[in-house]
Design a protein around this motif. Structure first.
Motif, PDB file in Angstrom:
ATOM      1  N   UNK A   1       0.866  -1.183   0.000  1.00  0.00           N
ATOM      2  CA  UNK A   1       0.000   0.000   0.000  1.00  0.00           C
ATOM      3  C   UNK A   1       0.900   1.229   0.000  1.00  0.00           C
ATOM      4  N   UNK A   2       0.691   2.106  -0.968  1.00  0.00           N
ATOM      5  CA  UNK A   2       1.563   3.275  -1.136  1.00  0.00           C
ATOM      6  C   UNK A   2       0.887   4.527  -0.570  1.00  0.00           C
ATOM      7  N   UNK A   3       1.609   5.225   0.310  1.00  0.00           N
ATOM      8  CA  UNK A   3       1.066   6.385   1.009  1.00  0.00           C
ATOM      9  C   UNK A   3       1.997   7.573   0.793  1.00  0.00           C
ATOM     10  N   UNK A   4       1.409   8.762   0.588  1.00  0.00           N
ATOM     11  CA  UNK A   4       2.215   9.977   0.455  1.00  0.00           C
ATOM     12  C   UNK A   4       1.425  11.167   0.971  1.00  0.00           C
ATOM     13  N   UNK A   5       2.018  11.907   1.918  1.00  0.00           N
ATOM     14  CA  UNK A   5       1.321  13.036   2.540  1.00  0.00           C
ATOM     15  C   UNK A   5       1.023  14.153   1.553  1.00  0.00           C
ATOM     16  N   UNK A   6       1.788  14.231   0.464  1.00  0.00           N
ATOM     17  CA  UNK A   6       1.601  15.278  -0.531  1.00  0.00           C
ATOM     18  C   UNK A   6       0.751  14.823  -1.714  1.00  0.00           C
ATOM     19  N   UNK A   7       0.005  13.747  -1.490  1.00  0.00           N
ATOM     20  CA  UNK A   7      -0.985  13.250  -2.455  1.00  0.00           C
ATOM     21  C   UNK A   7      -0.373  12.815  -3.782  1.00  0.00           C
ATOM     22  N   UNK A   8       0.880  12.366  -3.760  1.00  0.00           N
ATOM     23  CA  UNK A   8       1.428  11.723  -4.956  1.00  0.00           C
ATOM     24  C   UNK A   8       0.783  10.356  -5.143  1.00  0.00           C
TER      25      UNK A   8
ATOM     26  N   UNK B   1      -2.993   8.336  -3.817  1.00  0.00           N
ATOM     27  CA  UNK B   1      -4.342   8.733  -3.401  1.00  0.00           C
ATOM     28  C   UNK B   1      -4.818   8.009  -2.145  1.00  0.00           C
ATOM     29  N   UNK B   2      -3.966   7.215  -1.519  1.00  0.00           N
ATOM     30  CA  UNK B   2      -4.351   6.401  -0.368  1.00  0.00           C
ATOM     31  C   UNK B   2      -4.723   7.256   0.838  1.00  0.00           C
ATOM     32  N   UNK B   3      -5.798   6.847   1.548  1.00  0.00           N
ATOM     33  CA  UNK B   3      -6.111   7.420   2.858  1.00  0.00           C
ATOM     34  C   UNK B   3      -6.561   6.299   3.788  1.00  0.00           C
ATOM     35  N   UNK B   4      -6.827   6.626   5.048  1.00  0.00           N
ATOM     36  CA  UNK B   4      -7.095   5.585   6.040  1.00  0.00           C
ATOM     37  C   UNK B   4      -8.382   4.806   5.783  1.00  0.00           C
ATOM     38  N   UNK B   5      -9.490   5.423   5.346  1.00  0.00           N
ATOM     39  CA  UNK B   5     -10.662   4.590   5.029  1.00  0.00           C
ATOM     40  C   UNK B   5     -10.357   3.546   3.957  1.00  0.00           C
ATOM     41  N   UNK B   6      -9.554   3.920   2.985  1.00  0.00           N
ATOM     42  CA  UNK B   6      -9.182   2.968   1.944  1.00  0.00           C
ATOM     43  C   UNK B   6      -8.336   1.830   2.485  1.00  0.00           C
ATOM     44  N   UNK B   7      -7.415   2.151   3.394  1.00  0.00           N
ATOM     45  CA  UNK B   7      -6.578   1.111   3.988  1.00  0.00           C
ATOM     46  C   UNK B   7      -7.438   0.130   4.776  1.00  0.00           C
ATOM     47  N   UNK B   8      -8.405   0.648   5.519  1.00  0.00           N
ATOM     48  CA  UNK B   8      -9.295  -0.221   6.288  1.00  0.00           C
ATOM     49  C   UNK B   8     -10.079  -1.136   5.359  1.00  0.00           C
ATOM     50  N   UNK B   9     -10.601  -0.575   4.265  1.00  0.00           N
ATOM     51  CA  UNK B   9     -11.379  -1.384   3.323  1.00  0.00           C
ATOM     52  C   UNK B   9     -10.510  -2.470   2.696  1.00  0.00           C
ATOM     53  N   UNK B  10      -9.286  -2.112   2.319  1.00  0.00           N
ATOM     54  CA  UNK B  10      -8.414  -3.095   1.678  1.00  0.00           C
ATOM     55  C   UNK B  10      -8.039  -4.207   2.644  1.00  0.00           C
ATOM     56  N   UNK B  11      -7.816  -3.857   3.910  1.00  0.00           N
ATOM     57  CA  UNK B  11      -7.521  -4.895   4.896  1.00  0.00           C
ATOM     58  C   UNK B  11      -8.665  -5.893   5.005  1.00  0.00           C
ATOM     59  N   UNK B  12      -9.886  -5.377   4.980  1.00  0.00           N
ATOM     60  CA  UNK B  12     -11.034  -6.266   5.064  1.00  0.00           C
ATOM     61  C   UNK B  12     -11.123  -7.163   3.830  1.00  0.00           C
ATOM     62  N   UNK B  13     -10.834  -6.604   2.659  1.00  0.00           N
ATOM     63  CA  UNK B  13     -10.826  -7.421   1.441  1.00  0.00           C
ATOM     64  C   UNK B  13      -9.732  -8.471   1.513  1.00  0.00           C
ATOM     65  N   UNK B  14      -8.575  -8.121   2.076  1.00  0.00           N
ATOM     66  CA  UNK B  14      -7.472  -9.076   2.212  1.00  0.00           C
ATOM     67  C   UNK B  14      -7.839 -10.215   3.155  1.00  0.00           C
TER      68      UNK B  14
END
Length: 523
Positions: free
Chosen positions: A404-411, A413-426
């Motif tokens: 999962x790729x994260x960047x504070x300057x929005x390079x 598009x990941x955010x925490x709701x997305x990370x939570x959703x992906x974990x559930x899919x995993x």
């Protein structure tokens, strides 16, 4: 390769076939089509109406420019304005493309003029056995003009380095315009081939423009045999199964003829060209196909499952077939209003008002607000020779899961709701045998492993199609990819088992997004 193949290695072998047959985006899209057709997906066209073609429970695909492709499966409980579960990837990779006028010769060598495409590690293209592939526009026997795919399967080109004895530079540097031209052979050999004597031949580069133009005053542009070495035109014609004079134009790139293979002491590595980003294109395609492999897979599905594989990501995506075009938005708009006459049965997303004429104006926006996009593009594995280039707590490793790729300057598009959703899919992904969960809310045999990545504060950061699509659509988006080494080299390295990880993750995402979307609400 050993005779005993583990279940988690089998998808990597299938990927090798895919990447070896896909030296260009045109070939990659053609290969994706073959996978989809084998899985009973039907082709549709952008230029046609879909109102009577696309049906609930159906599986479809469409291409643009033969280098971008969208495929989707419609849930049998789909209603206008419902969510779309999406994975986006890209089909292109950095390469060298033959120039419109490529014929060159110098000091007894035949050479081919090329231009750089994307941000390649161009020094890796030296001293490789290169050939050409792409598409040719040809005139058929009935007078029609159509495209044909071309892939010359033998080495015909090479970019030679200068011997160390003639230039002892500590850092290898070169001029991309004057020192990156491949050699294609010897002038004398070509003269012998066409039956001419060396002292009767005059280079066309020495001819005056007026003389060249006077040879074919009725033609608006020089012929291909004037612009390119005739033997190359003949090779293209042979691959396209036409006569040389029937080849009207072409788009050809160079590719490394060395086939992708499994490597490493324990056969845990993939050595290949174009891992970025054919790996994610392959995994998203197979993930979609696996998610609808069961005859009942779409019976209770209220969403659309979709993949969108774009061309031209490596050069900014601002083309008719790039991610920054209208390709995905127009497809989503057309899908968002599809109605299959189910009446006004239960529909939490649209509050039973979908059939009202006034909602036609907002179905698209409703659908985007509840949809989710995974931007799938390869990630960086930690490099053992350059450990200081990586942030100390974010060092992805190959064969340890999707990154999962994260960047504070929005390079990204990941955010925490997305990370939570992906974990559930995993957690809900199908197990190693390919079977999915059978009971509501139950989990797969083992969760797909995931890793996190950010760049150092003193390092630049690449980007993907994720930020541009999330901004254009307003859809929740997450960036991820499999870890690899040597990104943008002519020969890259990835993990065998990560192919399996990504396919499982994408399969689980498609199967369970409709349920997960209702659980994770952020306005």
């Amino acid at each position: 390769m050993s005779t005993t193949i583990s279940p988690s290695a089998q998808p990597a072998l299938e990927f090798l076939t895919f990447v070896n047959e896909s030296p260009t985006p045109f070939h990659a899209v053609n290969r994706v089509k073959r996978h989809l057709i084998e899985a009973d997906f039907d082709e549709i066209k952008e230029r046609d109406s879909w109102s009577s073609t696309v049906q609930a429970g159906g599986k479809y695909y469409l291409a643009r420019n033969s280098s971008s492709i969208i495929a989707f499966a419609v849930g049998k409980k789909w209603k206008p304005g419902n969510p779309v579960a999406m994975i986006g990837a890209h089909t292109d990779s950095p390469c060298l493309r033959i120039k419109p006028i490529s014929k060159k010769q110098n000091d007894g060598f035949l050479q081919v003029g090329v231009e750089t495409y994307g941000g390649g590690l161009w020094h890796t293209w030296f001293d490789r056995d290169l050939s050409i592939a792409g598409r040719a526009m040809v005139r058929t026997s009935d007078g029609h003009i159509e495209q044909r795919l071309v892939k010359v399967d033998r080495p015909i080109l090479r970019i030679p380095t200068l011997a160390i004895h003639l230039d002892r530079q500590e850092t290898f540097s070169f001029n991309k315009e004057t020192q990156l031209f491949p050699i294609a052979g010897m002038v004398a050999a070509e003269l012998n081939r066409v039956g001419k004597k060396g002292d009767d031949q005059q280079s066309k580069s020495d001819s005056k423009p007026e003389e060249e133009g006077s040879k074919s005053t009725s033609e608006p542009i020089q012929s291909l045999r004037e612009r390119h070495h005739p033997f190359i035109v003949e090779m293209i014609a042979k691959e396209a199964d036409v006569q040389p004079e029937d080849v009207l134009d072409f788009e050809m790139v160079l590719y490394d003829t060395q086939a992708a293979c499994i490597g490493g002491l324990n056969e845990e590595l993939i050595f290949s060209a174009r891992l970025d980003n054919l790996t994610m294109s392959f995994c998203s395609t197979i993930g979609l196909i696996n998610s609808v492999s069961s005859p009942s897979a779409l019976d209770e599905e209220s969403s659309i499952r979709l993949i969108s594989l774009f061309d031209h990501e490596e050069i900014g995506s601002r083309t008719a077939q790039g991610a920054d075009s209208n390709l995905l938005p127009t497809v989503l708009r057309r899908l968002s209003v599809l109605s299959f006459g189910q009446g006004s049965a239960d529909n939490n997303n649209n509050n039973n008002n979908n059939n009202k004429q006034g909602d036609l104006n907002t179905f698209y926006e409703q659908s985007l607000a509840s949809s989710f996009l995974i931007s799938a593009d390869m990630a960086h594995s930690v490099h053992p020779n350059y450990p200081t280039k990586y942030e100390s707590d974010h060092r992805p490793e190959m064969n340890k899961g999707v990154v999962i790729k994260v960047n504070a300057n929005a390079r990204y598009a990941t955010n925490s709701p997305g990370i939570v959703l992906l974990q559930e899919a995993a957690r809900r992904a199908p197990n190693n045998t390919g079977s999915s969960t059978t009971e509501e809310g139950s989990l797969g045999e083992t969760a797909v492993p995931l890793q996190l990545f950010v760049v150092r504060n003193d390092s630049s950061c690449g980007s993907t199609i994720g930020p541009m699509l999330s901004a254009a659509l307003g859809t929740r988006t997450l960036d991820l990819g499999n870890p690899q080494l040597s990104m943008h080299s002519i020969r890259e390295t990835g993990g065998v088992h990560d192919v399996h990880h990504a396919i499982r993750l994408f399969d689980g995402f498609f199967r369970h997004y409709s349920d997960l979307e209702k659980m994770i609400l952020v306005d």
